[in-house]
Every structure is written in C-alpha cells, then in structure tokens.
Enzyme design. Structure first.
Site, PDB file in Angstrom:
ATOM      1  N   HIS A 101      44.664  67.381  41.479  1.00  0.00           N
ATOM      2  CA  HIS A 101      45.101  66.833  40.187  1.00  0.00           C
ATOM      3  C   HIS A 101      45.496  67.931  39.201  1.00  0.00           C
ATOM      4  CE1 HIS A 101      44.619  62.567  40.456  1.00  0.00           C
ATOM      5  NE2 HIS A 101      43.329  62.605  40.747  1.00  0.00           N
ATOM      6  N   GLU A 148      40.141  66.329  43.277  1.00  0.00           N
ATOM      7  CA  GLU A 148      40.217  66.627  41.849  1.00  0.00           C
ATOM      8  C   GLU A 148      41.022  67.893  41.581  1.00  0.00           C
ATOM      9  OE1 GLU A 148      39.349  64.362  39.855  1.00  0.00           O
ATOM     10  OE2 GLU A 148      38.322  63.168  41.380  1.00  0.00           O
ATOM     11  N   GLU A 152      47.034  59.618  41.659  1.00  0.00           N
ATOM     12  CA  GLU A 152      45.925  59.338  42.565  1.00  0.00           C
ATOM     13  C   GLU A 152      46.321  59.313  44.036  1.00  0.00           C
ATOM     14  OE1 GLU A 152      43.179  59.704  41.440  1.00  0.00           O
ATOM     15  OE2 GLU A 152      43.365  59.329  39.301  1.00  0.00           O
ATOM     16  N   ALA A 189      34.222  61.479  39.683  1.00  0.00           N
ATOM     17  CA  ALA A 189      34.644  62.780  39.190  1.00  0.00           C
ATOM     18  C   ALA A 189      35.890  62.572  38.344  1.00  0.00           C
ATOM     19  CB  ALA A 189      34.931  63.737  40.353  1.00  0.00           C
TER      20      ALA A 189
END
Length: 888
Positions: free
Chosen positions: A339, A336, A358, A300
């Site tokens: 993020h 995700e 990350e 992803a």
C-alpha cells in the site's frame, strides 16, 4: 525514550524537515498537474476550496480522553466564496479565523453529513489563504479516529492511544477535507507526558520539555497524501530499527515486547528492497514504522510511514506462537507495505476505485510470499480467498469491483471479498495473460505517472496496454464494471477418433430456487485449456462460445489449467468421467479446481450433492493440504446447515469417516519443521474432528490440555489453538473457569484471544450466558467483544441466545463498539441463522437500516440467510440418502 535534542540540532532538523517538505510538495504538484483531473472526481465536498498544507497541534489527554487542538490550514480558494465546507465529527469549534485577521467564521455542523460549514462575513477572494481553527475533539474507546487501548502488563493496566482513519475518520481527530482526492501535506506537533513515545507518519524533528511533566514533539511534514493516511500512536512504547537502503525501518511495541518484532523487522527490510525494484519508484519517506497495537481494531492500516497492526498480527513469540504464524505475519506486512505504493503514493480518486488499493495489495502480498517463501505455496494454499469471493459474487447482492459509492457509510461496505479477493484474482489473471515482464513494465509506468496524485481504473489499463502489447481494456472492464461470475460449460464430442471441445459461457448464480433469474452477462475470458496433466493448447479468449480440437476421443481435457482464471467450469458427462479417471495424475491446483467447482455447482443447484460426495472417493488421504482444506470447509458448512435437523448425525458420521484416515496418516505428533503444510493440516483436522464429535480426538485433546496445565512445555505451540478450541467447545464449568484464568493471567494478545475465544465456544447454555455477560464488564479488550458474541452463536451453537443478548443490550454495545457494530456486525451476525423468520427479523431491525451502508449490509445478509435455507432444504436430504446407501 528519545533524548531531547540540543538547540543547534533542533534548528538543523527544522530546516531539513522544511526542505524535505517543500521538495516533496513541489514534486507532487508537478505530477498532479500532468495526470489528475481533480474536478471530475466524485465526492461529497465542494471543490471550490482545496487544502494544501495542515499544521496541526494536538494535546491528547490519555486519562480524560479529551483531544483539544489547533490547526492552521493553507488553503487555495478557487473561486470567491463566503462559505467553505469540510468534515468534522463530534468536534467543538472554539475559534475560526482567516488570514490572521479578526474576521471570524460562523460554524454550522451537520451530524448526519459529518460536515461543518464555515461562513464568513465577507467573501474570501480567489487565491491562497490561511485558515486557523481552534477545536476540541475526543479520543474514542472504539477503534476509529484516535482511540484508547487499555492492555495488561505485569505491573498493571496501561493505556496507549492510536489512530485508525480509513475510510473517513480523520474528521474525528481534526477538521479536514476528509476525501482521498484532497491531498495535502501534514505537519504534526503533539504535547504529551515526557515518559511517553509518540510515533507519526514522519520522523521527529524536535522534542522539548514544556510546563509540568509534558513535552512537545514535532514531526517533519509529510508529502502530499490523503487525510485517511494520517497516523498518531502514543504510549509507553519501544522501537527497534534497521537500515534498509537509507530508510529507517522500525517496529514499535509496548514496553518489553520489542524482541518479538524481529521477524517483522527482517521481513520489512527485504520487502522494501523488493518493492523498490518491482515498482520502479523507491519508497519516498525517510522512515517506515510497523506499530503493534494491543487492541482497538483487529487488522492493520497502511498509514504512510507508520503502519498500525493489531499486535497479534505483527509480533512473533516462539514460546507461545506456532511456527506457521510467521506466514500470516509476513502476508499482512507484505499487504500493508504494498500500500505504500498502491494507495499511499498513488491513491484512488474516490472509494468507487478502492479495489486499486486493496486488490493490488492482496495480489502483491502473495507475489512477495512466492518470491521469498516458495515452500509456502502462497497461490495454492490461498485458494480460499478466490473461492470466497466467487461465492459472494454469484449472489444477487454482489457488486462490481468498480462500484458507485454514495457516502462514507457505503465506503465501509466496499471493504469486502469482492474488492480484495476478486480484485486480487483478476490481477493475477491479467498478469498471466500479459506476461510477468510486460505487466511489471506497465505497473512501473503507472506508478511514475501518478505518483503523489490520484488515479482511476482507466489509468491503470492505459499503462498496462502501453507496455503489454495486448488489448486488455475489454477483458478487464468485463470483470470490473459488472458483477457476477462467469461459467464456462465444456462439452466434448468425437468425430471418428478425434475429439472436439465446445466452450460456451453462461452466468454462474447461487440463489434460492424461487428467486427470479438474474440478468445475463457476457465476459471476455482468458481460458487455459489442455490435457489434464499437460500444457495448455493455444491461448483462448472466450467471448461467447468456441469449438476447438481437443486431442483423441476420450482424452481428459481440463479447462482452467492451473486454476488461474476467475470462472467456474461445468463439464459434460463425457468430460467429467474422463477427468475423474485422470484425477490422480493432475497437478494439485487442477485437482483442487475440480473439487471446488464441483461443490460450487451443488451450491448453485446445477449438480446434486451425491456427485460431489462421490468425487471425494477419488481423493487420497495423502493429498495436499489445500485439497483437504476445501473438503473440511464443505463439511463444516453441511454441519452448520444441519444443526437441529435429523440429517446431522449421519452427516457428521460421514465427515468423520472421510477425515479420520487423513488424520491417522499424519498423527498427533509430527517430525516436520513445524512450519509446513502438514502442521497446518493437523491443526485443522483436530479442530474439525472435535467439532464433529470424534470421541477419540476430544479425549486426547482433553488429556493433552490437562498435561499442559501442569507443564506448558508439554503441548507444542503448533497444537495449542486446536487443542484449546476442542477443550472449549466441550467445556464444563471447571474447564471454562480454567480457560478464563489462563486468559486473565496472560499479557500476550494472541494468547489471551486463544483462551477467551475457546471459552466463548462452550456449547453449554449456562456457560454461553456467562460469556455474554462478560462482554459487558469491561474485562475484555473492546476489539474482541464482537468476536466473543459471534463465537457463542457459531462455535458455541447458541445463536438465539446471543441474538437475544444483542437486542437487549444494543444501546450499550453500540456506545462501546461504535457505528460499525450497528452497520456491519449485526447483519453479519445474523447469518448464523438459516431460516426465513430471522431474515425477516433482520430486515425489520431499524438501527441497521439507519445508513445507506447499513441497508447494503442488511440486504446482503438477508440474501445469505435465504441461500443457506435453500441449500439446506435441497442438499441435506439428498446427502443423507446417499450416505446411508453408500455406507462409508
């Protein structure tokens, strides 16, 4: 399909989009001036010219894969220059002008550096200019840049295109300053067939027909962001949406699959509210799409406002997916979406600080899982992430979390378990040390200070210290600025009836016996120490060594209570004996910690294999899944290392004898919810026992698969992956053909993967050759070609056959798979071998030595092979002797 807007609506939307873009850009600029020193940022491009805004029009041809385009870039020239350099790959420059004038640039490209230098006849004055570039790029068949995906439907093969740009592939779509510190806004327009849907970072502001069967789709401008966060997806798509506090959240799928995105949509809505509160800065874009791509890449990507997912990582179909699949879907969505703040709103200044993206996204995903699904026990069941990182971090080829990155090829190598998993573990350790509330306050300060800009690790420590009331820079720097795993040696002594515990630190190393020693390290380690089933003593920050009171003589004292710390523990004989006596009374996390550290000490040559095998006798068949998963993992390692050796039958028999009582306790058919640890453990045991040659398991798997062929409803979804794997490993030609037929007849990505990979696991050499040949036919999604080749080598136990195939067909595979095949796949693939000859062969394989990133990966894999060879030579004979004497 969206209906074309009216003329009035178009005008209103245009004005709204412009206003949004201006406000966001102004806010971004204000924050950036306060917090970010652009000139000190590492990178390859000169900083004399800075992009401010891109207006890009693309005309992707989905049939020919041509990608013509034109862009106008608002730039700021910081000092007069006749040259400017930006990034471009496989791009033809048709026309380059400045400020709407007749002054055209000469263009010189450098394929190695992936740059284009534009030279003007007259220097550009300092100040703002408009750079216009007419260009032609290309749509790739491999999953970088803008790529195509061909996927099966009930009416035939369809094609969509999507993008994947991290770390440095926006330059494959349009010329740009493709480094994270060059933040700018992006206004995208695409011309596509009218029957297709286009999805970008921002909402559509205008859609109007153009010549032929085409339409022009315009998107609102983005806020300031790094180029790698740009996204475009185009195809026969559908979108289901929900409102989340004024933000439109959507799941985008190929036609007919929208209903399978319901769990993802519901998850995203509640995650958005949770993250808005946690970070103290609300998600700033008007929409957030989760885009399911049925091929192209396997994970992803956190594009701002339009996250792309490999389809099987996002969609949930209860007819073919195990209930437990929701855990993985939630985890990747949570990662995700985190993020959107860590990475998109606040971006690391250069790839040396990738862990800020990350590590934090990984930590936040588990934290969110614990918030919404505490029954999943995210930290406990996710223990393997930290263990994997510690195994890699103990090697000579490890690197600091915060590491120098020379270029884009090295940036790719940074996406590893050190960056993700060690980063996650360190954040959890620091949060525990500071306290949850203080840590969150620090994160909120960090987000507010660096929104729409870039940051470094030092900025984060400053924000956390200002809120936490504790000095953490020394602790954090000792873990982020140097590689390696701490080892805490714990030895108890009695003075009369009182016990004292000496703790001293060392460096934990896994290396071949003949390797030179690694340099010493010193850390500042928060250590939780206390009774094996009690509360920890006073807080300890171990810098070198310390001696503390530890209860009455003979008390079982546990170091790293709760298994939060990022370090290994080696106990003296007295401590270890006391702990083993108290083993059943420990918390699950502490039992797991003792088991994992015991095996790690064997890997490091600090303990003998019998000490670990004897510890397994203390395990109850009803112990937690996480504990047995660790044992399963170790047995799988021993089985792999013993291939072709005399010890293998003995080791396999022992592993079956230890695991079979665990399986017999839970059986083939459970009465649980289907989404519990028992279901996951059952599937893991079936796969493992099948690999180990358990005749009863193999026979029952074959029987159930035969029944499934007649009636698919007869095999529960929770068992399908495991049963199919066992059937694949033991397949004959008829079963192999049956698996391929099932894969070819399915339009569901995860179902196709299940059957294709099971077929690739066949241990018959002729079937392995058939699988390898299949990877060249174009039948398989490019995404799974490397997985199929690796399955032949690993599960199919035909590494030499697969390696011969890779070498023979290297040029063809490289052309189809892209540069990651050369730099990443080949070195990782070679770790299927455990002998010096193949390590030397990899070291001499010229294609994988052609980039700095490739050389990094080769060095890591050569070291991994050497470690495997050393472990096999040391451990297997000793394990064989102990098992024969022990007679389980």
């Amino acid at each position: 399909m969206n209906k074309p807007a009216t003329h009035v609506r178009r005008a209103l939307l245009r004005r709204l989009a412009t206003a949004i873009g201006l406000l966001l850009t102004m806010a971004a600029g204000a924050q950036a001036e306060q917090t970010f020193s652009f000139d000190r940022t590492p990178g390859k491009l000169p900083k004399t010219v800075v992009p401010l805004h891109y207006a890009i029009e693309l005309r992707p041809d989905i049939t020919s894969l041509a990608l013509p385009g034109v862009e106008t870039v608002d730039i700021e020239v910081r000092e007069a220059t006749a040259q400017l350099t930006l990034n471009a790959v496989n791009t033809t420059f048709t026309d380059v002008t400045i400020d709407d004038s007749a002054q055209r640039a000469e263009v010189a490209t450098d394929a190695t550096a992936q740059t284009a230098t534009l030279t003007f006849a007259k220097p550009l004055a300092a100040g703002r200019h408009k750079l216009r570039i007419v260009f032609a790029a290309q749509i790739n068949k491999f999953g970088t840049g803008l790529f195509s995906v061909d996927y099966p439907t009930r009416t035939g093969i369809k094609r969509m295109i999507s993008s994947k740009l991290e770390p440095a592939d926006a330059r494959r779509i349009f010329p740009c300053w493709d480094e994270p510190s060059f933040k700018a806004s992006f206004a995208l327009t695409v011309v596509i067939p009218r029957n297709l849907l286009a999805v970008g970072n921002m909402p559509v502001t205008d859609e109007e027909p153009v010549a032929g069967d085409l339409k022009k789709v315009a998107f609102a401008p983005t806020p300031k962001m790094s180029s790698y966060l740009f996204v475009l997806a185009v195809g026969e798509l559908e979108r289901v949406t929900a409102d989340a506090g004024g933000v439109t959240v959507g799941v985008v799928t190929t036609e007919g699959k929208g209903g399978q995105g319901r769990f993802a949509l519901d998850s995203a809505v509640k995650l958005l509210a949770y993250y808005n509160d946690y970070f103290g800065v609300k998600y700033p874009l008007p929409k957030l799409d989760l885009i399911a791509v049925p091929g192209g890449f396997g994970g992803a990507m956190e594009n701002w406002g339009g996250i792309t997912f490999f389809e099987s990582r996002l969609l949930f179909d209860p007819a073919i997916s195990a209930e437990t699949a929701r855990r993985g879907i939630f985890a990747i969505i949570a990662h995700e979406m985190a993020h959107m703040w860590f990475g998109d709103l606040v971006t690391m200044a250069w790839w040396d600080n990738l862990w800020l993206n990350e590590g934090f996204a990984s930590w936040m995903a588990t934290k969110a899982s614990e918030q919404f699904y505490p029954e999943w026990q995210g930290w406990l069941n996710g223990y393997g992430a930290k263990q994997f990182a510690m195994t890699l971090d103990a090697r000579r080829t490890s690197h600091p979390v915060q590491q120098p990155i020379a270029d884009h090829s090295e940036a790719v190598t940074a996406f590893d378990a050190i960056t993700y998993n060690k980063g996650q573990a360190l954040i959890r350790m620091l949060e525990t040390y500071l306290g949850e509330q203080a840590f969150r306050d620090g994160i909120r300060k960090y987000m507010a200070a660096h929104a729409y800009s870039n940051s470094t690790t030092a900025d984060l420590w400053q924000a956390l210290e200002s809120s936490g009331g504790k000095t953490i820079t020394g602790i954090a720097a000792s873990f982020t600025e140097q590689d390696g795993v701490p080892l805490v040696v714990a030895e108890a002594d009695c003075v009369g009836a009182a016990q004292r515990l000496t703790l001293r630190q060392d460096r934990f190393v896994i290396a071949p016996a003949n390797d030179p020693p690694l340099p010493a390290r010193n850390w500042q380690i928060p250590v939780a120490v206390g009774p094996s089933h009690g509360k920890p003593f006073d807080e300890i920050l171990l810098k070198k060594s310390t001696n503390i009171p530890a209860g009455a003589c003979g008390d079982a004292i546990k170091v790293n209570l709760g298994d939060v710390g990022y370090f290994r523990v080696e106990y003296g004989p007295k401590n270890r004996a006391a702990l083993l006596n108290a083993f059943p009374q420990m918390q699950v996390a502490d039992r797991l910690n003792v088991v994992t550290d015991s095996w790690a000490l064997v890997q490091a040559g600090r303990a003998e294999a019998p000490s670990y095998l004897a510890l397994l006798d203390a395990l109850d068949a009803g112990d937690h899944r996480a504990v047995w998963d660790q044992v399963i993992s170790t047995f799988a390692t021993l089985d792999r290392l013993s291939r072709g050796r005399t010890e293998r039958p003995v080791i396999q028999a022992y592993a079956r004898a230890r695991l079979r009582p665990v399986f017999d306790r839970i059986g083939w058919d459970g009465a649980g919810s289907g989404d519990d640890d028992t279901a996951l453990l059952r599937a893991s045991l079936i796969s493992t026992l099948g690999d180990l040659g358990d005749a009863a398991i193999v026979a029952e798997a074959k029987r159930r698969f035969a029944a499934f062929a007649d009636d698919p409803n007869s095999l529960p979804t929770a068992l399908r992956d495991a049963v199919t794997h066992v059937v694949g490993v033991t397949a004959d030609r008829a079963t192999y053909d049956q698996l391929l037929a099932l894969a070819r007849n399915s339009t569901a990505t995860n179902e196709r993967l299940r059957y294709y990979l099971a077929a690739a696991s066949a241990r018959d050499a002729e079937l392995a050759r058939a699988t390898l040949a299949l990877t060249l036919t174009g039948e398989l999604p490019d995404t799974i070609v490397t997985g199929m080749i690796n399955a032949v080598a690993s599960a199919g136990e035909q590494p030499q056959l697969a390696w011969d195939f890779v070498r023979t067909n290297f040029d063809t595979l490289l052309a189809r798979q892209g540069p990651n095949f050369r730099d990443q796949f080949v070195p990782n693939f070679m770790t299927n071998f455990t002998d010096e000859a193949h390590a030397a062969e990899l070291a001499a394989f010229a294609p994988s030595q052609s980039t700095t990133g490739g050389r990094v990966m080769v060095a890591r894999s050569v070291q991994a092979i050497a470690i495997s060879a050393d472990l096999a030579a040391r451990v297997l004979p000793a394990a064989d002797d102990w098992i024969r004497a022990h007679k389980p």
